[in-house]
Design an enzyme around this catalytic site. Structure first.
Site, PDB file in Angstrom:
ATOM      1  N   LEU A 103      38.377 -15.349 -24.862  1.00 44.57           N
ATOM      2  CA  LEU A 103      37.436 -15.748 -23.787  1.00 44.57           C
ATOM      3  C   LEU A 103      36.167 -15.065 -23.529  1.00 44.57           C
ATOM      4  CD1 LEU A 103      39.963 -17.283 -21.282  1.00 44.57           C
ATOM      5  CD2 LEU A 103      38.556 -18.616 -23.128  1.00 44.57           C
ATOM      6  N   GLY A 130      34.031  -7.008 -22.824  1.00 44.99           N
ATOM      7  CA  GLY A 130      33.182  -6.149 -22.159  1.00 44.99           C
ATOM      8  C   GLY A 130      33.461  -4.540 -22.187  1.00 44.99           C
ATOM      9  N   LYS A 159      43.674 -10.699 -18.651  1.00 49.92           N
ATOM     10  CA  LYS A 159      42.530  -9.721 -18.605  1.00 49.92           C
ATOM     11  C   LYS A 159      43.149  -8.556 -18.885  1.00 49.92           C
ATOM     12  CE  LYS A 159      38.700  -7.604 -15.990  1.00 49.92           C
ATOM     13  NZ  LYS A 159      37.827  -7.914 -14.518  1.00 49.92           N
ATOM     14  N   ASP A 216      29.854 -10.486  -6.572  1.00 50.37           N
ATOM     15  CA  ASP A 216      29.406 -10.745  -7.965  1.00 50.37           C
ATOM     16  C   ASP A 216      29.405 -12.003  -7.911  1.00 50.37           C
ATOM     17  OD1 ASP A 216      28.102  -9.828 -10.054  1.00 50.37           O
ATOM     18  OD2 ASP A 216      29.946  -9.751 -11.323  1.00 50.37           O
TER      19      ASP A 216
END
Length: 354
Positions: A74, A77, A95, A184
């Site tokens: 997906l 980073g 994640k 964020d």
């Protein structure tokens, strides 16, 4: 059987345990705090799972860290990557953190606090979290079947933005009520699901104000508030209204297709955010020669988000009561959003197959 998640700390720390019963989801979260004998209790950064995975899935079994298959990547980073995975018949966004970092522990801590307070329909839900001895970590979250607002190829109308803004404000009200500042908020972190539900995702730089006040310029530069930008020069505590500023910037971007100050060099953008005029719809229309009309109520709503002084800026609770947000949606607005996201997903899937 209850499922538990705990925190493992250094051997030289004393510990005590608090248990919170989750009546709706049927599991317990056992959070262990560690403290040096002469200091106050502090949470250790990464959790380890005891017994089974934390799970609030209503159908099927829990996420199994030992038995899952990767469907697709997906995103990636500097932190690691996020995969769509399948485990025990359910889909999750997994994640994976490559190295242990304080921010990752903070993200888990924020998710756990959301779990403890009962979850919220507009906040992505945690299902599993763990850290291990080789300094890697995993977070399994609900998979939001939809698209981030940053990937929509169609400019949204004011009427379409209202139900989106209403849901974002609702999610922020919940986070702020339990002491979490997201820090964020931006279209990339707002998922429009197939059924029209909006999910706030990525608590990667979220701050828990129950333990301390934030003093760092964390987040994405062009969505930061003036008080966050000031922290680039020297530490300065700020509150949860930074999320309201970021929401205002996001609405301007979604309404006009232009992110304020994105055309400027970084140092100029920083100076304008810090001391210049806020990026209102009228100013942005003139700057980029955009011919779109908006109601006075919508413009005032955005202006409420973008007051330079946080003391004058509206809170999430105040935004929820704003005239523009409380207006009744026109017939077919939700369906139009559903159609937009489904068409976007169809095009994405078609492109992927090629």
């Amino acid at each position: 059987m209850t499922r538990r998640i705990g925190f493992r700390g250094p051997k030289n720390l004393a510990h005590n345990t608090t248990t919170t019963l989750m009546p709706d989801s049927g599991f317990k979260i056992v959070k262990t705090f560690f403290a040096r004998k002469s200091s106050k209790e502090i949470p250790v950064d990464l959790p380890v799972v005891e017994e089974d995975a934390v799970d609030s899935t209503q159908h099927g079994r829990a996420f199994d860290r030992r038995n899952y298959s990767i469907v697709t990547r997906l995103g990636r980073g500097s932190f690691g990557h996020v995969d769509l995975v399948r485990s025990n018949g359910n889909l999750y966004a997994l994640k994976s953190q490559k190295t242990r970092q304080p921010a990752f522990g903070g993200e888990i801590d924020a998710h756990l606090l959301v779990c403890q307070r009962g979850d919220h329909q507009n906040i992505v839900k945690l299902h599993y979290a763990s850290g291990n001895d080789n300094k890697t970590g995993l977070i399994a979250m609900e998979y939001c079947d939809g698209m981030s607002l940053s990937r929509l190829t169609t400019l949204l109308s004011e009427d379409q933005l209202r139900p989106i803004a209403r849901q974002v404000v609702s999610g922020l009200m919940f986070l702020h009520s339990i002491g979490i500042i997201h820090r964020d908020v931006k279209p990339e972190n707002l998922i429009l699901c197939r059924d029209g539900t909006v999910k706030i995702i990525d608590l990667g730089v979220a701050h828990n104000t129950n333990t301390s006040s934030p003093t760092s310029a964390s987040g994405t530069l062009l969505y930061m508030s003036p008080e966050q930008i000031t922290c680039m020069d020297h530490p300065l505590s700020y509150g949860d209204k930074v999320d309201c500023w970021a929401m205002g910037v996001s609405l301007v971007e979604l309404a006009l297709g232009k992110l304020p100050n994105a055309h400027l060099p970084k140092h100029e953008a920083v100076a304008i955010i810090k001391k210049g005029d806020p990026p209102t719809l009228g100013r942005m229309k003139r700057t980029h020669n955009i011919d779109r009309e908006f109601s006075v109520d919508f413009q005032e709503f955005i202006l409420s988000c973008l007051k330079r002084s946080p003391h004058e800026r509206a809170s999430a609770v105040e935004l929820s009561r704003h005239r523009w947000l409380t207006m009744q949606d026109e017939d077919g607005v939700t369906q139009s959003l559903v159609d937009i996201v489904n068409e976007g997903l169809r095009r994405r899937d078609s492109h992927t197959k090629k």
